[in-house]
Design a protein around this motif. Sequence first.
Motif, PDB file in Angstrom:
ATOM      1  N   VAL A  76      51.655  46.817  37.817  1.00 42.32           N
ATOM      2  CA  VAL A  76      52.515  46.319  36.264  1.00 42.32           C
ATOM      3  C   VAL A  76      51.645  45.278  35.726  1.00 42.32           C
ATOM      4  CG1 VAL A  76      54.478  45.174  35.709  1.00 42.32           C
ATOM      5  CG2 VAL A  76      54.863  46.806  37.215  1.00 42.32           C
ATOM      6  N   CYS A  77      51.127  44.422  36.679  1.00 41.37           N
ATOM      7  CA  CYS A  77      50.240  42.976  36.157  1.00 41.37           C
ATOM      8  C   CYS A  77      49.300  43.801  35.323  1.00 41.37           C
ATOM      9  CB  CYS A  77      49.917  42.304  36.917  1.00 41.37           C
ATOM     10  SG  CYS A  77      51.157  41.255  37.916  1.00 41.37           S
ATOM     11  N   GLN A  78      48.378  44.650  36.087  1.00 38.36           N
ATOM     12  CA  GLN A  78      47.310  45.573  35.235  1.00 38.36           C
ATOM     13  C   GLN A  78      47.835  45.911  34.053  1.00 38.36           C
ATOM     14  OE1 GLN A  78      45.435  48.528  37.641  1.00 38.36           O
ATOM     15  NE2 GLN A  78      44.247  49.137  35.774  1.00 38.36           N
ATOM     16  N   ASN A  79      48.882  46.768  33.802  1.00 34.30           N
ATOM     17  CA  ASN A  79      49.172  46.977  32.421  1.00 34.30           C
ATOM     18  C   ASN A  79      49.443  46.344  31.569  1.00 34.30           C
ATOM     19  OD1 ASN A  79      48.987  49.712  33.270  1.00 34.30           O
ATOM     20  ND2 ASN A  79      51.066  49.955  33.825  1.00 34.30           N
ATOM     21  N   ILE A  80      50.023  45.007  31.896  1.00 37.88           N
ATOM     22  CA  ILE A  80      50.462  43.714  31.065  1.00 37.88           C
ATOM     23  C   ILE A  80      49.037  43.186  30.705  1.00 37.88           C
ATOM     24  CG2 ILE A  80      51.331  41.327  31.192  1.00 37.88           C
ATOM     25  CD1 ILE A  80      53.504  42.385  33.032  1.00 37.88           C
TER      26      ILE A  80
END
Length: 283
Positions: free
Chosen positions: A1-5
């Motif tokens: 999720v953090c990577q996508n953000i």
Amino acid sequence: VCQNIANNKDNPKDMIDNHEFIKLLFITISEGVTEMNQTARQNALLVCQNLSFPSDTRAKLLQAMEGKFFEALISTADNLVNSLNATAAEKAMAVIANMANKKENNLPMVQNSKFLSMAIRYARSQDGELKRHAINILAKIAAGSLETAPALLASEEESALEVMMGVVRTAGTDLKKWKKGNSNEFWALTFLMNLSQAPYAGPHMIKAGVFELIEPFVSQTSKECLQAGITVVYLISADKTKEEQIKTLLSKNTPTLDRIVALLENTLNGEGDGKGKTGNNIE
């Protein structure tokens, strides 16, 4: 999720300013690698890659946690003893390569002796992605050569200059046989061009044999011949004993010199494709 953000260009700056988030990344990266946390560490480094893409976040990432974050990246990149860390080492080098795009980071990077020693060692003796990233990083750091030249020319064993000359020498004198695109030899030649812009570096480069190394390239027709020609132009003022020899070389290859002038004019006028693909402009 953090990577996508982090993949959204508007988010990295705020994410880096979040000290708890950066601390969490730091802890994840710094942990000793095991089969249990191998994937988590790799994903954390992918987040770091996305954070290091925007130009305005690269200096912040280098300075994060008073430099401890950069030290964690170096330690990860330099750990080749544990085979579980191999992919993480490549990703850490990719993050550092992005950070090296910021000239503001060039001097602090070379002032870190552990990092510089690792980059030179990888450029000299590693293969694959580690070697590619190391050469790329050194070429980018050389762009700040007015400040970084002394460090790039000094070494207890082999200097960055000597290693890069070796890469170019191994590739051979026929530019048509060089690998296309962002190859190791292309970035090694870029290193020589960037480094030659520092007056301090010129005499050292002449003495090391850079002029003789790149002389065969100047008469050829490619983007690389322009890099060689630009390097030669910078070296003119470095050694008066070579001045006539260098001027003779350029006078015999006026098409290359004309293209260099055209590149400068197009750059000043904002013309060309900005990437050198059309031969009208070079970054």
